[in-house]
Design a protein around this motif. Structure first.
Motif, mmCIF file in Angstrom:
data_model
loop_
_atom_site.group_PDB
_atom_site.id
_atom_site.type_symbol
_atom_site.label_atom_id
_atom_site.label_comp_id
_atom_site.label_asym_id
_atom_site.label_seq_id
_atom_site.Cartn_x
_atom_site.Cartn_y
_atom_site.Cartn_z
ATOM 1 N N ASP A 245 10.656 -0.310 -7.249
ATOM 2 C CA ASP A 245 11.863 -1.067 -6.929
ATOM 3 C C ASP A 245 11.858 -1.438 -5.454
ATOM 4 O O ASP A 245 11.645 -0.579 -4.594
ATOM 5 C CB ASP A 245 13.115 -0.255 -7.238
ATOM 6 N N VAL A 246 12.106 -2.716 -5.179
ATOM 7 C CA VAL A 246 12.101 -3.189 -3.797
ATOM 8 C C VAL A 246 13.267 -4.144 -3.583
ATOM 9 O O VAL A 246 13.506 -5.049 -4.379
ATOM 10 C CB VAL A 246 10.745 -3.854 -3.428
ATOM 11 N N PHE A 247 14.017 -3.891 -2.520
ATOM 12 C CA PHE A 247 15.110 -4.768 -2.129
ATOM 13 C C PHE A 247 14.532 -5.773 -1.142
ATOM 14 O O PHE A 247 14.175 -5.422 -0.023
ATOM 15 C CB PHE A 247 16.252 -3.965 -1.480
ATOM 16 N N THR A 248 14.405 -7.011 -1.599
ATOM 17 C CA THR A 248 13.775 -8.025 -0.763
ATOM 18 C C THR A 248 14.167 -9.417 -1.220
ATOM 19 O O THR A 248 14.551 -9.616 -2.366
ATOM 20 C CB THR A 248 12.238 -7.895 -0.787
ATOM 21 N N GLY A 249 14.024 -10.343 -0.317
ATOM 22 C CA GLY A 249 14.142 -11.757 -0.642
ATOM 23 C C GLY A 249 12.778 -12.416 -0.562
ATOM 24 O O GLY A 249 12.652 -13.631 -0.521
ATOM 25 N N ASP A 250 11.740 -11.608 -0.528
ATOM 26 C CA ASP A 250 10.373 -12.062 -0.295
ATOM 27 C C ASP A 250 9.623 -12.202 -1.620
ATOM 28 O O ASP A 250 9.346 -11.217 -2.297
ATOM 29 C CB ASP A 250 9.669 -11.049 0.615
ATOM 30 N N LEU B 205 11.975 -6.540 -8.250
ATOM 31 C CA LEU B 205 12.670 -7.062 -7.078
ATOM 32 C C LEU B 205 14.173 -7.069 -7.276
ATOM 33 O O LEU B 205 14.669 -7.407 -8.365
ATOM 34 C CB LEU B 205 12.195 -8.482 -6.778
ATOM 35 N N PHE B 206 14.883 -6.701 -6.225
ATOM 36 C CA PHE B 206 16.346 -6.745 -6.201
ATOM 37 C C PHE B 206 16.757 -7.466 -4.933
ATOM 38 O O PHE B 206 16.291 -7.111 -3.862
ATOM 39 C CB PHE B 206 16.932 -5.329 -6.211
ATOM 40 N N PRO B 207 17.539 -8.486 -4.965
ATOM 41 C CA PRO B 207 18.082 -9.078 -6.185
ATOM 42 C C PRO B 207 16.980 -9.722 -7.024
ATOM 43 O O PRO B 207 15.973 -10.163 -6.491
ATOM 44 C CB PRO B 207 19.066 -10.119 -5.676
ATOM 45 N N ALA B 208 17.201 -9.782 -8.329
ATOM 46 C CA ALA B 208 16.158 -10.227 -9.265
ATOM 47 C C ALA B 208 15.902 -11.731 -9.191
ATOM 48 O O ALA B 208 14.829 -12.186 -9.540
ATOM 49 C CB ALA B 208 16.530 -9.830 -10.684
ATOM 50 N N VAL B 209 16.873 -12.510 -8.769
ATOM 51 C CA VAL B 209 16.715 -13.962 -8.722
ATOM 52 C C VAL B 209 16.255 -14.375 -7.338
ATOM 53 O O VAL B 209 16.956 -14.189 -6.356
ATOM 54 C CB VAL B 209 18.040 -14.671 -9.055
ATOM 55 N N LEU B 210 15.015 -14.856 -7.270
ATOM 56 C CA LEU B 210 14.431 -15.301 -5.999
ATOM 57 C C LEU B 210 13.892 -16.710 -6.170
ATOM 58 O O LEU B 210 13.572 -17.140 -7.261
ATOM 59 C CB LEU B 210 13.290 -14.379 -5.570
ATOM 60 N N ASN B 211 13.750 -17.384 -5.051
ATOM 61 C CA ASN B 211 13.147 -18.731 -5.068
ATOM 62 C C ASN B 211 11.686 -18.642 -5.409
ATOM 63 O O ASN B 211 10.957 -17.829 -5.066
ATOM 64 C CB ASN B 211 13.311 -19.407 -3.703
ATOM 65 N N VAL C 168 1.851 -10.773 -6.095
ATOM 66 C CA VAL C 168 0.684 -9.895 -6.151
ATOM 67 C C VAL C 168 0.525 -9.184 -7.493
ATOM 68 O O VAL C 168 -0.492 -8.543 -7.738
ATOM 69 C CB VAL C 168 0.689 -8.865 -4.993
ATOM 70 N N ASN C 169 1.526 -9.296 -8.354
ATOM 71 C CA ASN C 169 1.449 -8.707 -9.704
ATOM 72 C C ASN C 169 1.088 -7.225 -9.690
ATOM 73 O O ASN C 169 0.230 -6.778 -10.442
ATOM 74 C CB ASN C 169 0.464 -9.493 -10.576
ATOM 75 N N LEU C 170 1.776 -6.464 -8.834
ATOM 76 C CA LEU C 170 1.539 -5.017 -8.770
ATOM 77 C C LEU C 170 2.654 -4.227 -9.456
ATOM 78 O O LEU C 170 2.750 -3.022 -9.302
ATOM 79 C CB LEU C 170 1.399 -4.575 -7.310
ATOM 80 N N GLY C 171 3.507 -4.926 -10.210
ATOM 81 C CA GLY C 171 4.542 -4.251 -10.991
ATOM 82 C C GLY C 171 5.829 -3.975 -10.241
ATOM 83 O O GLY C 171 6.655 -3.192 -10.716
ATOM 84 N N PHE C 172 6.031 -4.606 -9.094
ATOM 85 C CA PHE C 172 7.261 -4.380 -8.338
ATOM 86 C C PHE C 172 8.443 -5.027 -9.050
ATOM 87 O O PHE C 172 8.339 -6.114 -9.594
ATOM 88 C CB PHE C 172 7.146 -4.943 -6.917
ATOM 89 N N VAL D 52 0.837 -1.200 0.000
ATOM 90 C CA VAL D 52 0.000 0.000 0.000
ATOM 91 C C VAL D 52 0.876 1.257 0.000
ATOM 92 O O VAL D 52 0.679 2.176 -0.809
ATOM 93 C CB VAL D 52 -0.962 0.009 1.208
ATOM 94 N N VAL D 53 1.844 1.306 0.892
ATOM 95 C CA VAL D 53 2.715 2.481 1.000
ATOM 96 C C VAL D 53 3.511 2.674 -0.290
ATOM 97 O O VAL D 53 3.612 3.792 -0.808
ATOM 98 C CB VAL D 53 3.642 2.370 2.223
ATOM 99 N N MET D 54 4.048 1.598 -0.840
ATOM 100 C CA MET D 54 4.843 1.704 -2.060
ATOM 101 C C MET D 54 4.006 2.203 -3.229
ATOM 102 O O MET D 54 4.466 3.041 -4.007
ATOM 103 C CB MET D 54 5.489 0.358 -2.388
#
Length: 106
Positions: free
Chosen positions: A83-88, A100-106, A94-98, A74-76
């Motif tokens: 752009d979001v730095f996360t491993g999540d 992710l960095f790093p780009a490779v996630l499980n 949620v397909n909201l256009g974020f 919501v805040v973003m």
């Protein structure tokens, strides 16, 4: 940018992981950076909380997405952040256009 909800999760995690003195120093540095303008700490508003609650219902098929993640979404969106730095992986689910960095996630 982070939220007070995310900072709360970080505090809980650090105090379970590190000696109290180290956790305290790290958190104090984050808070000091926010107070000096080096980082932006958003305090989740009642309206943002309600929007996250609405989103929780919208994504009821994804029960493992935390409420803290929902408040972040919501805040973003409000701040126009993609752009979001996360491993999540939830930020992708949620397909909201974020982006992710790093780009490779499980």
């Amino acid at each position: 940018m982070t939220t007070d909800f995310v900072l709360g999760e970080l505090i809980t995690h650090l105090f379970g992981l590190l000696p109290a003195e180290q956790a305290t120093c790290f958190v104090a540095a984050v808070i000091a950076a926010a107070e000096s303008g080096g980082h932006h700490l958003v305090h989740v508003s009642p309206q943002q909380f309600r929007e996250a609650w609405s989103m929780r219902q919208q994504y009821s098929d994804k029960p493992d997405i935390s409420f803290v993640d929902l408040t972040s979404f919501v805040v973003m969106r409000e701040l126009g952040m993609q752009d979001v730095f996360t491993g999540d992986r939830h930020f992708r689910q949620v397909n909201l256009g974020f982006q992710l960095f790093p780009a490779v996630l499980n």
